[in-house]
Design an enzyme around this catalytic site. Sequence first.
Site, PDB file in Angstrom:
ATOM      1  N   HIS A  57     -33.596  30.374  28.624  1.00 36.91           N
ATOM      2  CA  HIS A  57     -32.631  30.009  29.662  1.00 36.91           C
ATOM      3  C   HIS A  57     -31.240  30.552  29.363  1.00 36.91           C
ATOM      4  O   HIS A  57     -30.520  30.961  30.276  1.00 36.91           O
ATOM      5  CB  HIS A  57     -32.569  28.483  29.792  1.00 36.91           C
ATOM      6  CG  HIS A  57     -31.640  28.011  30.861  1.00 36.91           C
ATOM      7  ND1 HIS A  57     -31.972  28.013  32.196  1.00 36.91           N
ATOM      8  CD2 HIS A  57     -30.366  27.524  30.798  1.00 36.91           C
ATOM      9  CE1 HIS A  57     -30.965  27.543  32.910  1.00 36.91           C
ATOM     10  NE2 HIS A  57     -29.979  27.238  32.082  1.00 36.91           N
ATOM     11  N   HIS A 108     -32.007  24.632  38.385  1.00 34.37           N
ATOM     12  CA  HIS A 108     -32.185  23.423  37.582  1.00 34.37           C
ATOM     13  C   HIS A 108     -33.582  22.902  37.875  1.00 34.37           C
ATOM     14  O   HIS A 108     -33.781  21.725  38.190  1.00 34.37           O
ATOM     15  CB  HIS A 108     -31.105  22.392  37.901  1.00 34.37           C
ATOM     16  CG  HIS A 108     -30.447  21.822  36.686  1.00 34.37           C
ATOM     17  ND1 HIS A 108     -30.280  20.481  36.474  1.00 34.37           N
ATOM     18  CD2 HIS A 108     -29.930  22.434  35.583  1.00 34.37           C
ATOM     19  CE1 HIS A 108     -29.667  20.282  35.316  1.00 34.37           C
ATOM     20  NE2 HIS A 108     -29.450  21.457  34.754  1.00 34.37           N
ATOM     21  N   ASN A 109     -34.547  23.801  37.751  1.00 33.66           N
ATOM     22  CA  ASN A 109     -35.909  23.522  38.201  1.00 33.66           C
ATOM     23  C   ASN A 109     -36.633  22.487  37.346  1.00 33.66           C
ATOM     24  O   ASN A 109     -37.107  21.469  37.839  1.00 33.66           O
ATOM     25  CB  ASN A 109     -36.724  24.817  38.214  1.00 33.66           C
ATOM     26  CG  ASN A 109     -36.108  25.890  39.080  1.00 33.66           C
ATOM     27  OD1 ASN A 109     -35.320  25.601  39.965  1.00 33.66           O
ATOM     28  ND2 ASN A 109     -36.455  27.145  38.818  1.00 33.66           N
ATOM     29  N   SER A 327     -24.278  16.910  27.788  1.00 38.09           N
ATOM     30  CA  SER A 327     -23.547  15.922  28.588  1.00 38.09           C
ATOM     31  C   SER A 327     -22.648  16.650  29.585  1.00 38.09           C
ATOM     32  O   SER A 327     -22.058  17.694  29.270  1.00 38.09           O
ATOM     33  CB  SER A 327     -22.694  15.031  27.680  1.00 38.09           C
ATOM     34  OG  SER A 327     -23.504  14.217  26.867  1.00 38.09           O
ATOM     35  N   ASN A 552     -28.935  34.255  37.998  1.00 38.59           N
ATOM     36  CA  ASN A 552     -29.669  33.426  37.055  1.00 38.59           C
ATOM     37  C   ASN A 552     -31.120  33.873  37.026  1.00 38.59           C
ATOM     38  O   ASN A 552     -31.656  34.346  38.037  1.00 38.59           O
ATOM     39  CB  ASN A 552     -29.564  31.961  37.509  1.00 38.59           C
ATOM     40  CG  ASN A 552     -30.385  31.005  36.671  1.00 38.59           C
ATOM     41  OD1 ASN A 552     -31.278  30.336  37.178  1.00 38.59           O
ATOM     42  ND2 ASN A 552     -30.100  30.917  35.389  1.00 38.59           N
TER      43      ASN A 552
END
Length: 768
Positions: A57, A108-109, A327, A552
């Site tokens: 990623h 954000h799969n 976070s 992306n």
Amino acid sequence: MSNELDTVAVAGGTPDTEQPWSELGLKADEYERIREILGRRPTSAELAMYSVMWSEHCSYKSSKVHFSLWGENTTDEMREKLLVGIGENAGVVDIGDGWAVTFKVESHNHPSYVEPYQGAATGVGGIVRDIMSMGARPIAVMDPLRFGNLHHPDTLRVLPGVVAGVGGYGNCLGLPNIGGEVVFDDCYQGNPLVNALCVGSMRVEDIHLASARGAGNKVVLFGAKTGGDGIGGVSVLASETFDEGGPTKRPAVQVGDPFAEKVLIECCLDLYAAKVVAGIQDLGGAGLSCATSELASNGDGGMAVELDLVPLRDASLRPEEILMSESQERMMAIVEPGQLDAFLAITTKWDVEATVIGEVTDGDHLVITWHGETIVDVPPRSVAHDGPVYHRPLAEPSYRQVLSQDTTARFEKPATGPAIRETLLTLLGSPNLCDKSWVTDQYDRYVMGNTALAMPDDAGVVRVDEETGRGVAVATDCNGRFAKLDPYVGAQAALAEAYRNVSTSGAAPLAVTDCLNFGSPEDPGVMWQFREAVRGIAEGCKTLGIPVTGGNVSFYNQTGDVAIHPTPVIGVLGVLEDVSVRTGSGFSVDGSRVYLLGETRDELDGSEWANVVHGHLGGRPPVVDLEHEMRLSALLQQGVAAGWFSTVHDLSEGGLGQVLAESVLRHGLGARIDLSALQEASGLDAFTALFSESTGRVLVAVAPGRDEEFLAAVGDLPGVELGVVDDEHVDGLLVTARGADGSDAGFGVDLATLDATHTQTLPALLGR
């Protein structure tokens, strides 16, 4: 130093204990390479950093060898409006009058499958911070979404949570959601795709970059405290294949706080206005590991960080966990010492916690300490940019030949008016073609007061400059079925459709972002699909003359050995000099003449008719003619500016029949349509003329009295007159057509039937 680092490398200070590199997602050769780079065994903190930063990623280790195609196909002319390109947090383009726009789409799969609400919400939050980090004010978001079978129980778990997450976070931020997609296909059952796009605006001189320069400059972490949520997060989760029982690794999904991010946005904009930021980076995937290493790598020296100064929500976190935590709502800035007080005064004003955790050094290493003990001492570029590069094997999948020969020619086409009418209604209420208001009504599309067009229009349009009305149009598109049949052509079809949708508003297409969603890169067939799609986009952009600004890659969208359809989502951004001069979809002016621009061919392979009625995927995707797309775009821009059109609507899934139904439904105006001219020009039967999904086509309604100007401008561009908007005499859609044998193949369907069919599908399953 080496002995000291070896001693703290593992729990209990036992250097002989085997390190958990495999559990962290590293391969054996990658672990050995880390040891070679450092000349020693990595500490556990270093191992944590390398593992997340070298994940698929974050590092693009399987995909970046193919990105040379972007550069090879980007001309000097294409670069003229490109202010910031690939490699930064987001691309930036010049839209004129001193204004710049930054936009990007990301995935954000996997987190959204594990925890739909927070996965989707933090996907929105993450892409918004990418835009913030360029120095821009975020002005709109979009959400291309894909789910499995609508009737599957797990879809009914994932879909409501994802939609609530997208809406909840974006609405709380006060950002309009102006478009996107909602697609259903069995291939996404275990791998839903949650892609998020954000657009931001700024003055050209206000662009900021992620770079740590100037020895002695301070490293300031500001925003939310660091917690245990999202440790490893998307960095690890998006780099693994889902097995039949769920994801093989389930690190905690990040938890978002949109109100904290809203305050962070305003705080950042004040910091930029005060010119107290020398460099900035958001904390998203890989958290502090990413921010520190990328800032240092892009700088002119090194960086020293005291990790124990990081404000924590959980005091029990170990250094490795702090470095890996994802976070949300956190940023990192580089601040000159003389500007530090002014910086902290602004963060205090916004009640945003800010802490100096280090400084830029004149060395060449990133050094991180924990209570005075060195736990990281690495060349930052080796972490952030010089990770593994894989030349994965490529092989055309064996299914291709069989699939290409299995066309729709073997299926009988409805020939009578009643049968064609029934097909239209079947498609109109099908999951992919039904009304999506159940989804889009959960999003605020008009907040901020600058939205000029939004769903269900073909493109979203937002005003950038309130004085001149200058603004941008954005559209995202991809037909994964076409890409499955031919990834090169399918990718170009997605590019062409997004380009066309932006043009329907009257905007001039300017730039591209992409989100490339594929299966496992360890599958040679998937890598062949990926390479072909990238080649299609790169060569297509060169033909159209618009650059790829960034994007992306999302791999491992695969359950077991079954991958999703290749889904290269394309976002195109265009410019409008005045957003008040734009055109939406839907018949809006009675008496307007209706025309179809573009050539209709017998192209039903991969269509929604084949999918919905026959459960079939095979044959060849429709032909893509990019030169024609450019001519069509120029005509649409001219016509919208001149005020010729009362309606402009792109033809895609469902073909002409779907667009006619949507057009009468939008404002409740009926239309009389005669397919005779189209049938004569194309040589097609009535059914194929209505449901072919040929590309490069647009339905326009020309305002009364403007036909002569319009027809003079059309020239030799393919097009036919179809009929008229006639609300006085027609309640709905009245179609005249002839069958192959000369028989009557016409039909009519009233507005009430169209509306009930189109709008009930999602509410019936999901509730109102």
